[in-house]
Design a protein around this motif. Structure first.
Motif, short mmCIF file in Angstrom:
data_model
loop_
_atom_site.label_atom_id
_atom_site.label_comp_id
_atom_site.label_asym_id
_atom_site.label_seq_id
_atom_site.Cartn_x
_atom_site.Cartn_y
_atom_site.Cartn_z
N LEU A 1 0.87 -1.41 -0.38
CA LEU A 1 -0.15 -0.23 0.26
C LEU A 1 1.21 1.40 -0.23
O LEU A 1 0.98 2.14 -0.81
CB LEU A 1 -0.79 0.48 0.79
N LYS A 2 1.87 0.96 0.81
CA LYS A 2 3.08 2.24 0.98
C LYS A 2 4.17 2.22 0.03
O LYS A 2 4.19 2.93 -0.61
CB LYS A 2 3.45 3.09 2.44
N GLY A 3 3.94 1.09 -0.34
CA GLY A 3 5.12 1.63 -1.61
C GLY A 3 6.53 0.99 -0.75
O GLY A 3 7.79 0.40 -1.56
N HIS A 4 6.04 0.85 0.53
CA HIS A 4 8.29 0.70 1.57
C HIS A 4 8.59 -0.74 0.72
O HIS A 4 8.25 -1.87 0.68
CB HIS A 4 7.86 0.06 2.53
N ASN A 5 9.49 -1.31 0.31
CA ASN A 5 10.59 -1.88 -0.64
C ASN A 5 10.19 -2.87 -1.79
O ASN A 5 11.09 -3.88 -1.93
CB ASN A 5 10.76 -3.09 0.55
N VAL A 6 9.15 -1.90 -1.92
CA VAL A 6 8.82 -2.25 -3.25
C VAL A 6 9.27 -2.94 -4.72
O VAL A 6 9.90 -3.28 -5.16
CB VAL A 6 6.74 -2.15 -3.34
N VAL A 7 9.30 -0.84 -5.04
CA VAL A 7 10.74 -0.61 -6.20
C VAL A 7 11.87 -0.08 -5.90
O VAL A 7 13.06 -0.69 -5.95
CB VAL A 7 9.64 0.06 -7.41
N GLU A 8 11.83 0.55 -5.13
CA GLU A 8 13.22 0.71 -4.33
C GLU A 8 13.24 0.84 -2.75
O GLU A 8 12.13 0.60 -2.25
CB GLU A 8 12.92 2.62 -4.49
N ALA A 9 14.89 -0.26 -2.80
CA ALA A 9 15.21 -0.30 -1.39
C ALA A 9 14.82 0.39 -0.73
O ALA A 9 15.08 1.94 -0.55
CB ALA A 9 15.96 -1.07 -1.54
N GLN A 10 14.81 0.51 0.76
CA GLN A 10 14.40 1.16 2.12
C GLN A 10 15.33 0.60 3.24
O GLN A 10 15.03 -0.05 3.61
CB GLN A 10 13.18 1.74 2.54
N PRO A 11 16.63 0.87 2.61
CA PRO A 11 17.96 0.24 3.71
C PRO A 11 17.44 0.18 5.33
O PRO A 11 16.91 1.89 6.11
CB PRO A 11 19.44 0.88 3.56
N GLY A 12 17.85 -0.42 6.21
CA GLY A 12 17.07 -0.51 8.02
C GLY A 12 15.45 -0.47 8.05
O GLY A 12 14.86 -0.51 9.71
N TRP A 13 14.58 -0.83 6.83
CA TRP A 13 13.41 -0.55 7.45
C TRP A 13 13.19 -2.12 7.82
O TRP A 13 13.29 -3.04 6.76
CB TRP A 13 12.59 0.07 6.44
N ALA A 14 12.21 -2.15 8.95
CA ALA A 14 11.66 -2.92 9.48
C ALA A 14 13.26 -4.25 9.71
O ALA A 14 13.30 -5.64 9.81
CB ALA A 14 10.82 -4.42 8.22
#
Length: 420
Positions: A188-201
């Protein structure tokens, strides 16, 4: 074995109901800029895009908010092209998921963190997560990815992902499922789907799309002996100056390579001939490898119909009995003694269920005795065929090792059969 990283990757999303499969595909399409502005406007509500609408195309799907049929979407990035199949999560539509998985190079199994007791150790997984994962193993989907979704909606995303990932890896190890990656996401929010978000979760790896971009496409069975199921007979074609008015047999090469001079045996007649000419899908005369469509002209006329197989001589042994794993898809249970139509390639034969050897408990992974297989059960059975079929174990050949059972009265797909 070499793999092709240039060809389009065919993958499916699967898992339990409302895990966010359709939303994930919508997010991939939007964030990879595969959606036009007018398409985006058509699925927007109060300024927010309803991402699931990109794949839920049936009116019943939109009304109920579920996926029923398999929806295919196409998109590409700078690195590669993709074909996505959005498989339904409901148990009653498992047959559609099996259909999509049978030709997939990879599968993304979504796991909804909000549905699980993520503070428990181990975390109990949903039955459909386990069932779909086991079916992916049975169907030999080469690359399996677990995507833990909706972590933005839990109190502690890091702990939730850690506990759920441990449960998934424990189940996969016990079931013998090779997992390529486990990725925390928010569709829904787009976290870690297309762009990596280092450190998230607590995750430092690549995004889901980056994982998919690096996956190999399954190699066709080009090294196996020649096998070709006849789909259509073009009689006395004038498409080529060199076929001398002979019939052209069209289909997709299942194994090996169709090439001039190849000796063949026709199943079921046993007649023999040699290939005089091979046409590709645009009727150019050239050799055609497994996985591609071909038209074959023989050196002399042979009585061949749709459903017959052209096989390399002495390479395949035809049999009237089969031991196989079946994923039962019909609402009417499978019981010994029942007769079904079996489809192998394009050939139909009658098949009688001789006995049920055992049934797989998806919760304990134990094999247990069974007298019938209810809907969505997985078991081992023996089949007696009215006419012999040339099969190979499914572990060696997807094309020659798979059959479909169809109810003779209702004509509904009843079971997916994998030769063992």
């Amino acid at each position: 074995m070499s793999h092709n990283h240039e060809a389009a990757l065919r993958f499916i999303t699967c898992g339990s109901v409302d895990d966010g499969k359709s939303t994930l595909i919508g997010r991939l399409l939007v964030d990879s800029r595969a959606v036009l502005q007018d398409q985006l406007a058509n699925v927007s509500k109060s300024g927010e895009a309803d991402l699931a609408q990109f794949t839920d195309g049936l009116s019943a799907e939109r009304e109920q908010g579920i996926t029923i049929d398999v929806a295919y979407r196409y998109f590409s990035t700078a690195r590669r092209k993709f074909i996505i199949g959005d498989a339904p999560g409901h148990e009653q539509y498992t047959r559609n998921m099996v259909t999509a998985a049978s030709s997939a190079d990879a599968a993304v199994v979504l796991v909804d963190a909000t549905k699980l007791d993520w503070q428990a150790t181990p975390v109990p997984l949903l039955p459909q997560t386990r069932r779909h994962s086991l079916l992916l193993k049975l169907l030999r989907v080469p690359s399996v990815i677990f995507a833990v979704n909706k972590l933005d909606a839990v109190a502690d995303a890091t702990v939730a992902f850690d506990h759920i990932a441990q449960a998934l890896h424990g189940f996969a190890a016990e079931a013998g499922i090779a997992v390529h990656a486990t990725v925390p996401i928010s569709a829904l929010k787009g976290h870690n789907v297309v762009e990596a978000q280092p450190g998230w979760a607590g995750y430092e790896g690549p995004s889901l799309l980056q994982v998919l971009e690096a996956l190999p496409v399954t190699d066709a069975e080009t090294e196996a002996p020649f096998a070709f199921p006849v789909q259509w007979v073009e009689k006395f074609s004038e498409s080529s100056d060199t076929n001398q008015g002979r019939r052209v047999y069209w289909g997709r090469v299942a194994a090996g390579t169709a090439q001039v001079g190849q000796a063949i045996t026709v199943l079921p007649s046993g007649r023999q001939a040699r290939i005089a000419q091979v046409l590709d899908h645009v009727r150019t005369a050239q050799d055609v490898p497994a996985g591609h469509s071909a038209g074959i002209v023989l050196d002399h006329e042979v009585d061949i119909s749709r459903g017959d197989w052209l096989l390399a001589p002495d390479a395949y042994e035809a049999s009237r009995t089969l031991t196989a794993t079946v994923a039962w898809l019909d609402d009417t249970p499978l019981v010994p003694g029942r007769v079904y139509w079996a489809l192998h390639g394009h050939r139909w034969v009658k098949a009688k269920v001789q006995r049920i050897i055992d049934r797989l408990d998806i919760h304990t992974l134990a094999r247990e005795d069974a007298t019938e297989l209810p809907a969505n059960a997985i078991g081992e059975i023996e089949l007696a065929l009215q006419q012999p079929l040339a099969t190979r174990p499914y572990t060696a050949s997807r094309a020659l090792g798979s059959l479909v059972l169809v109810d003779t009265a209702s004509h509904r797909t009843a079971g997916a059969v994998l030769v063992s």
